[in-house]
Design an enzyme around this catalytic site. Structure first.
Site, PDB file in Angstrom:
ATOM      1  N   TYR A 173       4.016   3.038 -14.694  1.00 34.08           N
ATOM      2  CA  TYR A 173       3.919   3.340 -13.263  1.00 34.08           C
ATOM      3  C   TYR A 173       4.703   2.293 -12.465  1.00 34.08           C
ATOM      4  CZ  TYR A 173       1.295   4.085  -8.868  1.00 34.08           C
ATOM      5  OH  TYR A 173       0.912   4.341  -7.579  1.00 34.08           O
ATOM      6  N   SER A 197       3.319  -0.160  -4.973  1.00 35.41           N
ATOM      7  CA  SER A 197       2.018  -0.702  -5.343  1.00 35.41           C
ATOM      8  C   SER A 197       2.193  -2.158  -5.761  1.00 35.41           C
ATOM      9  CB  SER A 197       1.483   0.135  -6.498  1.00 35.41           C
ATOM     10  OG  SER A 197       0.559  -0.601  -7.241  1.00 35.41           O
ATOM     11  N   SER A 198       1.111  -2.935  -5.649  1.00 32.70           N
ATOM     12  CA  SER A 198       1.210  -4.357  -6.015  1.00 32.70           C
ATOM     13  C   SER A 198       1.450  -4.539  -7.513  1.00 32.70           C
ATOM     14  CB  SER A 198      -0.071  -5.092  -5.613  1.00 32.70           C
ATOM     15  OG  SER A 198      -1.177  -4.500  -6.246  1.00 32.70           O
ATOM     16  N   CYS A 199       1.270  -3.482  -8.315  1.00 34.13           N
ATOM     17  CA  CYS A 199       1.485  -3.620  -9.769  1.00 34.13           C
ATOM     18  C   CYS A 199       2.962  -3.743 -10.121  1.00 34.13           C
ATOM     19  CB  CYS A 199       0.819  -2.496 -10.535  1.00 34.13           C
ATOM     20  SG  CYS A 199       1.635  -0.922 -10.329  1.00 34.13           S
ATOM     21  N   LYS A 252       7.949   2.674  -9.859  1.00 36.59           N
ATOM     22  CA  LYS A 252       7.896   2.194  -8.472  1.00 36.59           C
ATOM     23  C   LYS A 252       9.001   1.164  -8.197  1.00 36.59           C
ATOM     24  CE  LYS A 252       4.385   4.442  -6.724  1.00 36.59           C
ATOM     25  NZ  LYS A 252       4.600   5.389  -5.620  1.00 36.59           N
ATOM     26  N   HIS A 266      -9.659   4.529  -9.529  1.00 35.75           N
ATOM     27  CA  HIS A 266      -9.546   3.076  -9.432  1.00 35.75           C
ATOM     28  C   HIS A 266     -10.945   2.448  -9.395  1.00 35.75           C
ATOM     29  CE1 HIS A 266      -5.451   4.070  -7.674  1.00 35.75           C
ATOM     30  NE2 HIS A 266      -5.190   3.323  -8.721  1.00 35.75           N
TER      31      HIS A 266
END
Ligand code: NAP
Length: 331
Positions: free
Chosen positions: A152, A123-125, A156, A195
């Protein structure tokens, strides 16, 4: 989508065919089901999927037994515990530990089983909160994460690093794709755990049903976000499957972003809500901007094709047609 640059060579490491046994972990989820549909549409005939009830990916021994008995040749990891700001904030331990358990069991299980190709979805996070925009893959681990979802993100990041290590040490095609915010059919429309985009669709729809009542939205509306329709994401996964990508990590997105306020207005228009929008500035905005630099993947020949308005129209149509089975993920 163009045919791809010279930097990639088709199916170099493994002999991919339409009969290759491909295990899609999380095939019932929003992303996994889109990947399944895309592969089926392209004529892949040997797809394997297991629900979390049939195979709990947090249990290492069960995952090892699954690899021994099923012997897939490729793994696509679209299984994870996912959620929005609220869910991440309230359940940090589950977001950290369950995601590490799921991905560790899949990555190491696949590696131990001799599987040569693995596609890991992150994920971009994973990128720092205040990294320069647009986010390039190289900014990974250069500064602090966004605190609301660092649990999270950390999980990742460890998945990305595990795949990178296998690639570096053993030369296997373990690759990580980092999608921007995704949305589409089979999304989670629960207001507590979803989201921003599906939550807004739900809110505008409910308010429209309720005589075009006012819609209350979190934050100031000024943060900028990028959104990718899930079928485009599935196409990027198929691109990574059918090509031997030269690096270990790729961003996947549209390459353009909008403010949350503009997103709300687009959804309001698609849903047909005619009431006011009220912004609650006492609620957190999250990262001020999150736009992916997608030039690495686009240089190899992959680009998104579905516009935001078209994607929202498709998502709202799916929502209306599937109200009886709309997913509401409770933690
Ligand atoms: N949605 C987004 O905006 C977004 C953005 C960037 C990245 N991603 C990434 O894309 C991937 C998929 O996300 P998604 O939005 O498709 O999520 P989703 O709809 O919630 O699907 C997740 C899937 O994971 C499976 N799963 C969860 N825990 C499991 C367990 N213990 N054992 C076995 N399976 C388990 C679930 O299986 P069951 O349905 O059988 O329970 C579910 O099908 C994730 O890696 C996520 O990080 C998503």
């Amino acid at each position: 989508m163009s045919s791809g640059g010279e930097a990639i060579s088709k199916q170099q490491q493994m002999n991919l065919s339409k009969h290759t046994k491909i295990y899609i972990a999380g095939h019932n989820g929003m992303v996994g089901s889109a990947i399944w549909r895309k592969l089926e549409a392209k004529g892949y005939t040997n797809l394997v999927g297991m629900s979390s009830k049939a195979l709990d990916l947090r249990k290492q021994i069960d995952v090892q037994r699954f690899f021994e008995s099923e012997q897939p040749e490729v793994v696509i990891d679209a299984a994870a515990r996912v959620g929005g700001i609220l869910a991440n904030n309230d359940y940090p331990y589950q977001f950290l530990m369950e995601n590490m358990q799921i991905q560790n069991n899949l990555i190491d299980g696949a590696f131990q089983a001799g599987i040569e190709k693995f596609i890991f979805l992150g994920s971009s996070c994973i990128y720092p909160k205040l990294a320069p925009q647009p986010l390039v893959e190289e900014c990974l681990l250069t500064a602090a994460l966004e605190p609301t979802n660092e649990w999270y993100a950390l999980a990742k990041i460890s998945g990305v690093k595990a795949c990178e290590a296998i690639r570096k040490q053993f030369g296997l095609d373990y690759v990580s794709l980092m999608p921007t915010n995704l949305y589409g059919s089979h999304d989670n429309f629960d207001l507590q755990t979803s989201h921003v985009l599906p939550a807004m669709i739900r809110k505008f729809h409910d308010a429209k049903q309720n005589g075009h009542a006012a819609v209350q939205l979190w934050g100031t509306g000024t943060p900028m976000r990028e959104f990718l329709y899930v079928d485009d994401m599935a196409a990027a996964v198929v691109f990574a499957l059918e090509n031997n990508l030269p690096e270990h990590l790729y961003n996947v997105g549209t390459g353009s972003d909008i403010t949350i306020k503009e997103l709300a207005q687009t959804i309001q228009k698609v849903v047909g809500h005619e009431g006011p929008i009220e912004w609650d500035a006492s609620k957190p905005d999250g990262t001020p901007r999150k736009l992916m630099d997608v030039s690495k993947l686009s240089a190899l020949g992959w680009e998104a094709t579905i516009s935001l308005e078209e994607g929202i129209q498709k998502t709202y149509a799916w929502f209306l047609n599937n109200q009886a089975q709309i997913k509401e993920v409770k933690l």
